[in-house]
Write a protein that holds these residues in place. Sequence first.
Motif, PDB file in Angstrom:
ATOM      1  N   GLU A  98       8.332  41.171  -0.002  1.00  0.00           N
ATOM      2  CA  GLU A  98       8.552  42.205   0.821  1.00  0.00           C
ATOM      3  C   GLU A  98       9.016  41.528   2.271  1.00  0.00           C
ATOM      4  OE1 GLU A  98       5.562  45.066   0.324  1.00  0.00           O
ATOM      5  OE2 GLU A  98       4.668  44.209   2.299  1.00  0.00           O
ATOM      6  N   LEU A  99       9.529  42.323   3.128  1.00  0.00           N
ATOM      7  CA  LEU A  99       9.300  42.013   4.669  1.00  0.00           C
ATOM      8  C   LEU A  99       9.028  43.092   5.252  1.00  0.00           C
ATOM      9  CD1 LEU A  99      11.962  42.906   6.394  1.00  0.00           C
ATOM     10  CD2 LEU A  99      13.157  40.810   5.049  1.00  0.00           C
ATOM     11  N   VAL A 100       8.564  43.045   6.831  1.00  0.00           N
ATOM     12  CA  VAL A 100       8.419  44.143   7.647  1.00  0.00           C
ATOM     13  C   VAL A 100       9.426  43.957   8.688  1.00  0.00           C
ATOM     14  CG1 VAL A 100       6.966  45.519   9.087  1.00  0.00           C
ATOM     15  CG2 VAL A 100       6.178  44.793   6.800  1.00  0.00           C
ATOM     16  N   ALA A 101      10.401  44.984   9.131  1.00  0.00           N
ATOM     17  CA  ALA A 101      11.156  44.670  10.077  1.00  0.00           C
ATOM     18  C   ALA A 101      10.290  44.630  11.505  1.00  0.00           C
ATOM     19  CB  ALA A 101      12.183  45.679  10.188  1.00  0.00           C
ATOM     20  N   ASP A 102      10.743  43.716  12.422  1.00  0.00           N
ATOM     21  CA  ASP A 102      10.076  43.420  13.855  1.00  0.00           C
ATOM     22  C   ASP A 102      10.463  44.975  14.532  1.00  0.00           C
ATOM     23  OD1 ASP A 102      12.520  43.162  14.988  1.00  0.00           O
ATOM     24  OD2 ASP A 102      12.136  40.946  15.132  1.00  0.00           O
ATOM     25  N   ALA A 103      10.232  44.995  15.802  1.00  0.00           N
ATOM     26  CA  ALA A 103      10.343  46.196  16.819  1.00  0.00           C
ATOM     27  C   ALA A 103      12.186  46.186  17.039  1.00  0.00           C
ATOM     28  CB  ALA A 103       9.491  45.924  17.955  1.00  0.00           C
ATOM     29  N   ASN A 104      12.625  45.121  16.812  1.00  0.00           N
ATOM     30  CA  ASN A 104      14.129  45.062  17.175  1.00  0.00           C
ATOM     31  C   ASN A 104      14.964  45.165  15.744  1.00  0.00           C
ATOM     32  OD1 ASN A 104      13.777  44.491  20.071  1.00  0.00           O
ATOM     33  ND2 ASN A 104      13.260  42.565  19.530  1.00  0.00           N
ATOM     34  N   GLY A 105      14.399  45.545  14.845  1.00  0.00           N
ATOM     35  CA  GLY A 105      15.080  45.770  13.444  1.00  0.00           C
ATOM     36  C   GLY A 105      15.506  44.332  12.797  1.00  0.00           C
ATOM     37  N   TRP A 106      14.778  43.300  13.214  1.00  0.00           N
ATOM     38  CA  TRP A 106      14.905  42.091  12.371  1.00  0.00           C
ATOM     39  C   TRP A 106      14.033  41.621  11.627  1.00  0.00           C
ATOM     40  CZ3 TRP A 106      19.024  38.547  12.960  1.00  0.00           C
ATOM     41  CH2 TRP A 106      19.979  38.785  14.308  1.00  0.00           C
ATOM     42  N   GLY A 107      14.293  40.894  10.602  1.00  0.00           N
ATOM     43  CA  GLY A 107      13.333  40.166   9.411  1.00  0.00           C
ATOM     44  C   GLY A 107      13.891  39.132   8.689  1.00  0.00           C
ATOM     45  N   SER A 108      13.233  38.310   8.029  1.00  0.00           N
ATOM     46  CA  SER A 108      13.824  37.329   7.392  1.00  0.00           C
ATOM     47  C   SER A 108      13.064  37.119   6.160  1.00  0.00           C
ATOM     48  CB  SER A 108      13.633  36.050   8.346  1.00  0.00           C
ATOM     49  OG  SER A 108      12.475  35.663   8.494  1.00  0.00           O
ATOM     50  N   PHE A 109      13.512  36.219   5.095  1.00  0.00           N
ATOM     51  CA  PHE A 109      13.150  36.238   3.956  1.00  0.00           C
ATOM     52  C   PHE A 109      13.449  34.788   3.407  1.00  0.00           C
ATOM     53  CE2 PHE A 109      16.897  38.672   2.933  1.00  0.00           C
ATOM     54  CZ  PHE A 109      17.410  37.858   1.894  1.00  0.00           C
ATOM     55  N   ASP A 110      12.723  34.185   2.685  1.00  0.00           N
ATOM     56  CA  ASP A 110      12.892  32.838   2.160  1.00  0.00           C
ATOM     57  C   ASP A 110      13.569  32.774   0.640  1.00  0.00           C
ATOM     58  OD1 ASP A 110      11.938  31.552   4.484  1.00  0.00           O
ATOM     59  OD2 ASP A 110      10.041  30.915   3.412  1.00  0.00           O
ATOM     60  N   VAL A 111      14.448  32.199   0.362  1.00  0.00           N
ATOM     61  CA  VAL A 111      15.188  32.130  -0.817  1.00  0.00           C
ATOM     62  C   VAL A 111      15.561  30.640  -1.536  1.00  0.00           C
ATOM     63  CG1 VAL A 111      17.418  32.304   0.101  1.00  0.00           C
ATOM     64  CG2 VAL A 111      17.146  33.117  -2.170  1.00  0.00           C
ATOM     65  N   GLN A 112      15.133  30.311  -2.687  1.00  0.00           N
ATOM     66  CA  GLN A 112      15.310  29.120  -3.467  1.00  0.00           C
ATOM     67  C   GLN A 112      16.692  29.101  -3.672  1.00  0.00           C
ATOM     68  OE1 GLN A 112      12.739  26.691  -3.066  1.00  0.00           O
ATOM     69  NE2 GLN A 112      14.363  25.461  -3.917  1.00  0.00           N
ATOM     70  N   LEU A 113      17.672  28.191  -3.211  1.00  0.00           N
ATOM     71  CA  LEU A 113      19.059  28.092  -3.519  1.00  0.00           C
ATOM     72  C   LEU A 113      19.099  26.649  -4.652  1.00  0.00           C
ATOM     73  CD1 LEU A 113      20.736  29.124  -0.308  1.00  0.00           C
ATOM     74  CD2 LEU A 113      20.504  30.654  -2.612  1.00  0.00           C
ATOM     75  N   ALA A 114      19.747  27.051  -5.851  1.00  0.00           N
ATOM     76  CA  ALA A 114      19.884  25.888  -6.424  1.00  0.00           C
ATOM     77  C   ALA A 114      21.489  26.114  -7.222  1.00  0.00           C
ATOM     78  CB  ALA A 114      18.906  25.722  -7.735  1.00  0.00           C
ATOM     79  N   GLY A 115      21.843  27.407  -6.916  1.00  0.00           N
ATOM     80  CA  GLY A 115      23.187  27.736  -7.544  1.00  0.00           C
ATOM     81  C   GLY A 115      23.209  29.064  -7.017  1.00  0.00           C
ATOM     82  N   ARG A 116      24.164  29.861  -7.648  1.00  0.00           N
ATOM     83  CA  ARG A 116      24.528  31.288  -7.400  1.00  0.00           C
ATOM     84  C   ARG A 116      23.142  32.092  -7.467  1.00  0.00           C
ATOM     85  NH1 ARG A 116      25.721  36.457  -9.432  1.00  0.00           N
ATOM     86  NH2 ARG A 116      27.482  37.476  -8.250  1.00  0.00           N
ATOM     87  N   THR A 117      22.875  32.745  -6.126  1.00  0.00           N
ATOM     88  CA  THR A 117      21.506  33.502  -5.905  1.00  0.00           C
ATOM     89  C   THR A 117      21.805  34.968  -5.601  1.00  0.00           C
ATOM     90  OG1 THR A 117      20.337  31.366  -5.687  1.00  0.00           O
ATOM     91  CG2 THR A 117      19.123  33.639  -5.199  1.00  0.00           C
ATOM     92  N   GLU A 118      21.423  35.898  -6.538  1.00  0.00           N
ATOM     93  CA  GLU A 118      21.561  37.257  -6.000  1.00  0.00           C
ATOM     94  C   GLU A 118      20.358  37.864  -5.476  1.00  0.00           C
ATOM     95  OE1 GLU A 118      23.105  40.043  -8.945  1.00  0.00           O
ATOM     96  OE2 GLU A 118      24.263  38.620 -10.001  1.00  0.00           O
ATOM     97  N   VAL A 119      20.364  38.572  -4.286  1.00  0.00           N
ATOM     98  CA  VAL A 119      18.956  39.206  -3.403  1.00  0.00           C
ATOM     99  C   VAL A 119      19.465  40.494  -3.309  1.00  0.00           C
ATOM    100  CG1 VAL A 119      18.083  38.937  -1.597  1.00  0.00           C
ATOM    101  CG2 VAL A 119      18.559  36.823  -2.726  1.00  0.00           C
ATOM    102  N   ARG A 120      18.365  41.535  -3.485  1.00  0.00           N
ATOM    103  CA  ARG A 120      18.509  42.966  -3.332  1.00  0.00           C
ATOM    104  C   ARG A 120      17.452  43.269  -2.157  1.00  0.00           C
ATOM    105  NH1 ARG A 120      19.915  42.317  -8.482  1.00  0.00           N
ATOM    106  NH2 ARG A 120      22.149  43.262  -8.864  1.00  0.00           N
ATOM    107  N   LEU A 121      17.654  43.909  -1.298  1.00  0.00           N
ATOM    108  CA  LEU A 121      16.751  44.209  -0.360  1.00  0.00           C
ATOM    109  C   LEU A 121      16.982  45.909   0.014  1.00  0.00           C
ATOM    110  CD1 LEU A 121      15.640  42.662   2.778  1.00  0.00           C
ATOM    111  CD2 LEU A 121      16.668  44.937   3.122  1.00  0.00           C
ATOM    112  N   ALA A 122      15.785  46.665  -0.353  1.00  0.00           N
ATOM    113  CA  ALA A 122      15.656  48.149  -0.205  1.00  0.00           C
ATOM    114  C   ALA A 122      14.518  48.776   0.371  1.00  0.00           C
ATOM    115  CB  ALA A 122      15.770  48.670  -1.476  1.00  0.00           C
ATOM    116  N   PRO A 123      14.548  49.605   1.150  1.00  0.00           N
ATOM    117  CA  PRO A 123      13.131  50.313   1.853  1.00  0.00           C
ATOM    118  C   PRO A 123      12.158  50.508   0.668  1.00  0.00           C
ATOM    119  CG  PRO A 123      15.360  51.544   2.328  1.00  0.00           C
ATOM    120  CD  PRO A 123      15.679  50.586   1.426  1.00  0.00           C
ATOM    121  N   ALA A 124      10.987  50.078   1.097  1.00  0.00           N
ATOM    122  CA  ALA A 124       9.978  50.185   0.317  1.00  0.00           C
ATOM    123  C   ALA A 124       9.391  51.552  -0.140  1.00  0.00           C
ATOM    124  CB  ALA A 124       8.546  49.167   0.593  1.00  0.00           C
ATOM    125  N   ASP A 125       9.356  52.449   0.897  1.00  0.00           N
ATOM    126  CA  ASP A 125       8.880  53.669   0.922  1.00  0.00           C
ATOM    127  C   ASP A 125       9.860  54.782   0.851  1.00  0.00           C
ATOM    128  OD1 ASP A 125       9.114  53.168   4.237  1.00  0.00           O
ATOM    129  OD2 ASP A 125       7.341  52.205   3.572  1.00  0.00           O
TER     130      ASP A 125
END
Length: 78
Positions: free
Chosen positions: A51-78
């Motif tokens: 998970e991540l929490v957006a900062d006061a400006n609406g920015w966030g970041s996450f780490d991903v391990q890339l070795a080939g095609r990687t799908e990521v889904r991000l959605a509100p937790a609440d």
Amino acid sequence: PAVLVARAYSGDGLSLEAVFYPGAAPGRHSIPVSQLRPGRRYRIEGAEDAELVADANGWGSFDVQLAGRTEVRLAPAD
């Protein structure tokens, strides 16, 4: 570039579906995300971070391990 973005789509304006490939070399990379709701928690599937929490400006970041095609889904937790 370190990361190639093959797809980034938000059908509802709240979530994000993305497909990444390694650019110059495989490995762990940080992916910045903007236009989030400030202070909101988001769950992440397909990344190193659960998970991540957006900062006061609406920015966030996450780490991903890339070795080939990687799908990521991000959605509100609440």
